[in-house]
Design a protein around this motif. Structure first.
Motif, PDB file in Angstrom:
ATOM      1  N   LEU A  64       0.820  -1.212   0.000  1.00 41.29           N
ATOM      2  CA  LEU A  64       0.000   0.000   0.000  1.00 41.29           C
ATOM      3  C   LEU A  64       0.854   1.263   0.000  1.00 41.29           C
ATOM      4  CD1 LEU A  64      -2.868  -1.009   2.435  1.00 41.29           C
ATOM      5  CD2 LEU A  64      -3.059  -0.542  -0.012  1.00 41.29           C
ATOM      6  N   ALA A  65       2.019   1.208   0.627  1.00 40.04           N
ATOM      7  CA  ALA A  65       2.897   2.376   0.670  1.00 40.04           C
ATOM      8  C   ALA A  65       3.755   2.499  -0.582  1.00 40.04           C
ATOM      9  CB  ALA A  65       3.803   2.290   1.896  1.00 40.04           C
ATOM     10  N   PHE A  66       3.813   1.446  -1.380  1.00 40.61           N
ATOM     11  CA  PHE A  66       4.614   1.434  -2.603  1.00 40.61           C
ATOM     12  C   PHE A  66       4.071   2.409  -3.647  1.00 40.61           C
ATOM     13  CE2 PHE A  66       6.183  -0.467  -6.545  1.00 40.61           C
ATOM     14  CZ  PHE A  66       7.483  -0.764  -6.212  1.00 40.61           C
ATOM     15  N   ALA A  67       2.748   2.463  -3.787  1.00 44.98           N
ATOM     16  CA  ALA A  67       2.105   3.264  -4.837  1.00 44.98           C
ATOM     17  C   ALA A  67       2.377   4.769  -4.708  1.00 44.98           C
ATOM     18  CB  ALA A  67       0.608   2.986  -4.867  1.00 44.98           C
ATOM     19  N   PRO A  68       2.278   5.378  -3.532  1.00 43.04           N
ATOM     20  CA  PRO A  68       2.537   6.826  -3.466  1.00 43.04           C
ATOM     21  C   PRO A  68       3.974   7.212  -3.818  1.00 43.04           C
ATOM     22  CG  PRO A  68       1.342   6.130  -1.521  1.00 43.04           C
ATOM     23  CD  PRO A  68       1.734   4.894  -2.257  1.00 43.04           C
ATOM     24  N   GLY A  69       4.930   6.370  -3.484  1.00 47.07           N
ATOM     25  CA  GLY A  69       6.320   6.663  -3.847  1.00 47.07           C
ATOM     26  C   GLY A  69       6.519   6.637  -5.347  1.00 47.07           C
ATOM     27  N   TRP A  70       5.958   5.628  -5.997  1.00 49.15           N
ATOM     28  CA  TRP A  70       6.080   5.506  -7.447  1.00 49.15           C
ATOM     29  C   TRP A  70       5.323   6.638  -8.136  1.00 49.15           C
ATOM     30  CZ3 TRP A  70       5.262   0.104 -10.106  1.00 49.15           C
ATOM     31  CH2 TRP A  70       5.718   0.166 -11.400  1.00 49.15           C
ATOM     32  N   PHE A  71       4.164   6.968  -7.597  1.00 55.29           N
ATOM     33  CA  PHE A  71       3.354   8.042  -8.169  1.00 55.29           C
ATOM     34  C   PHE A  71       4.067   9.385  -8.066  1.00 55.29           C
ATOM     35  CE2 PHE A  71      -0.130  11.193  -7.738  1.00 55.29           C
ATOM     36  CZ  PHE A  71      -0.633  11.085  -9.021  1.00 55.29           C
ATOM     37  N   SER A  72       4.759   9.624  -6.968  1.00 55.43           N
ATOM     38  CA  SER A  72       5.465  10.903  -6.815  1.00 55.43           C
ATOM     39  C   SER A  72       6.565  11.050  -7.857  1.00 55.43           C
ATOM     40  CB  SER A  72       6.031  11.038  -5.404  1.00 55.43           C
ATOM     41  OG  SER A  72       7.038  10.066  -5.181  1.00 55.43           O
ATOM     42  N   VAL A  73       7.265   9.968  -8.174  1.00 61.05           N
ATOM     43  CA  VAL A  73       8.285  10.031  -9.230  1.00 61.05           C
ATOM     44  C   VAL A  73       7.625  10.294 -10.574  1.00 61.05           C
ATOM     45  CG1 VAL A  73      10.010   8.665 -10.485  1.00 61.05           C
ATOM     46  CG2 VAL A  73       9.920   8.584  -8.003  1.00 61.05           C
ATOM     47  N   LEU A  74       6.486   9.671 -10.811  1.00 60.21           N
ATOM     48  CA  LEU A  74       5.774   9.870 -12.066  1.00 60.21           C
ATOM     49  C   LEU A  74       5.338  11.331 -12.217  1.00 60.21           C
ATOM     50  CD1 LEU A  74       4.804   7.794 -14.261  1.00 60.21           C
ATOM     51  CD2 LEU A  74       2.558   8.072 -13.259  1.00 60.21           C
ATOM     52  N   VAL A  75       4.825  11.910 -11.149  1.00 60.97           N
ATOM     53  CA  VAL A  75       4.391  13.306 -11.181  1.00 60.97           C
ATOM     54  C   VAL A  75       5.579  14.235 -11.377  1.00 60.97           C
ATOM     55  CG1 VAL A  75       3.410  15.160  -9.766  1.00 60.97           C
ATOM     56  CG2 VAL A  75       2.300  12.935  -9.852  1.00 60.97           C
ATOM     57  N   LEU A  76       6.653  14.009 -10.660  1.00 62.90           N
ATOM     58  CA  LEU A  76       7.844  14.856 -10.825  1.00 62.90           C
ATOM     59  C   LEU A  76       8.438  14.765 -12.219  1.00 62.90           C
ATOM     60  CD1 LEU A  76       9.624  14.385  -7.389  1.00 62.90           C
ATOM     61  CD2 LEU A  76       8.528  16.439  -8.274  1.00 62.90           C
ATOM     62  N   THR A  77       8.396  13.569 -12.802  1.00 68.40           N
ATOM     63  CA  THR A  77       8.887  13.417 -14.172  1.00 68.40           C
ATOM     64  C   THR A  77       8.021  14.213 -15.141  1.00 68.40           C
ATOM     65  OG1 THR A  77       9.695  11.219 -13.641  1.00 68.40           O
ATOM     66  CG2 THR A  77       9.444  11.729 -15.954  1.00 68.40           C
ATOM     67  N   GLU A  78       6.718  14.149 -14.966  1.00 66.10           N
ATOM     68  CA  GLU A  78       5.817  14.900 -15.849  1.00 66.10           C
ATOM     69  C   GLU A  78       6.008  16.417 -15.686  1.00 66.10           C
ATOM     70  OE1 GLU A  78       3.587  13.908 -18.212  1.00 66.10           O
ATOM     71  OE2 GLU A  78       4.466  11.918 -17.938  1.00 66.10           O
ATOM     72  N   VAL A  79       6.210  16.859 -14.465  1.00 66.74           N
ATOM     73  CA  VAL A  79       6.399  18.291 -14.204  1.00 66.74           C
ATOM     74  C   VAL A  79       7.717  18.774 -14.795  1.00 66.74           C
ATOM     75  CG1 VAL A  79       6.814  19.977 -12.380  1.00 66.74           C
ATOM     76  CG2 VAL A  79       4.915  18.374 -12.176  1.00 66.74           C
ATOM     77  N   MET A  80       8.766  18.003 -14.627  1.00 67.41           N
ATOM     78  CA  MET A  80      10.080  18.429 -15.107  1.00 67.41           C
ATOM     79  C   MET A  80      10.180  18.411 -16.631  1.00 67.41           C
ATOM     80  SD  MET A  80      11.571  19.370 -12.465  1.00 67.41           S
ATOM     81  CE  MET A  80      13.220  19.638 -13.025  1.00 67.41           C
ATOM     82  N   HIS A  81       9.456  17.504 -17.273  1.00 67.87           N
ATOM     83  CA  HIS A  81       9.507  17.447 -18.741  1.00 67.87           C
ATOM     84  C   HIS A  81       8.462  18.329 -19.398  1.00 67.87           C
ATOM     85  CE1 HIS A  81      11.739  13.450 -18.369  1.00 67.87           C
ATOM     86  NE2 HIS A  81      12.605  14.382 -18.737  1.00 67.87           N
ATOM     87  N   GLY A  82       7.642  18.970 -18.604  1.00 68.46           N
ATOM     88  CA  GLY A  82       6.671  19.917 -19.135  1.00 68.46           C
ATOM     89  C   GLY A  82       5.567  19.277 -19.941  1.00 68.46           C
ATOM     90  N   ALA A  83       5.229  18.059 -19.624  1.00 64.16           N
ATOM     91  CA  ALA A  83       4.180  17.373 -20.395  1.00 64.16           C
ATOM     92  C   ALA A  83       2.805  17.692 -19.869  1.00 64.16           C
ATOM     93  CB  ALA A  83       4.391  15.873 -20.356  1.00 64.16           C
TER      94      ALA A  83
END
Length: 83
Positions: A64-83
């Motif tokens: 259950l704690a695995f998903a928020p960590g992975w999601f945060s990387v996904l969000v940061l990647t999207e923010v940094m690449h401007g998608a």
């Protein structure tokens, strides 16, 4: 239990970074978000519902704690690449 959840978030962050570097195919963001959040959460909830021992409950908390960590990387990647 809190320590296991902290390790689960850290493992999720590491899995997110590795998946971001390893996967080069274009994936729709809604599909990626759905898979990243749904799969570990549903697995952890199912495991939590059938857990009969403390070890299974601990594994469910990790999942259950695995998903928020992975999601945060996904969000940061999207923010940094401007998608």
């Amino acid at each position: 239990m809190t320590g296991v959840m902290l390790v689960g978030v850290a493992a999720g962050v590491m899995a997110g970074v590795v998946a971001t570097l390893a996967v080069t195919a274009r994936v729709r963001p809604d599909v990626a978000i759905g898979l990243v959040l749904a799969v570990p959460t549903l697995f952890g909830l199912a495991l939590l519902l059938v857990s009969a021992s403390r070890r299974l409950t601990t594994l469910a908390a990790f999942c259950l704690a695995f998903a928020p960590g992975w999601f945060s990387v996904l969000v940061l990647t999207e923010v940094m690449h401007g998608a």
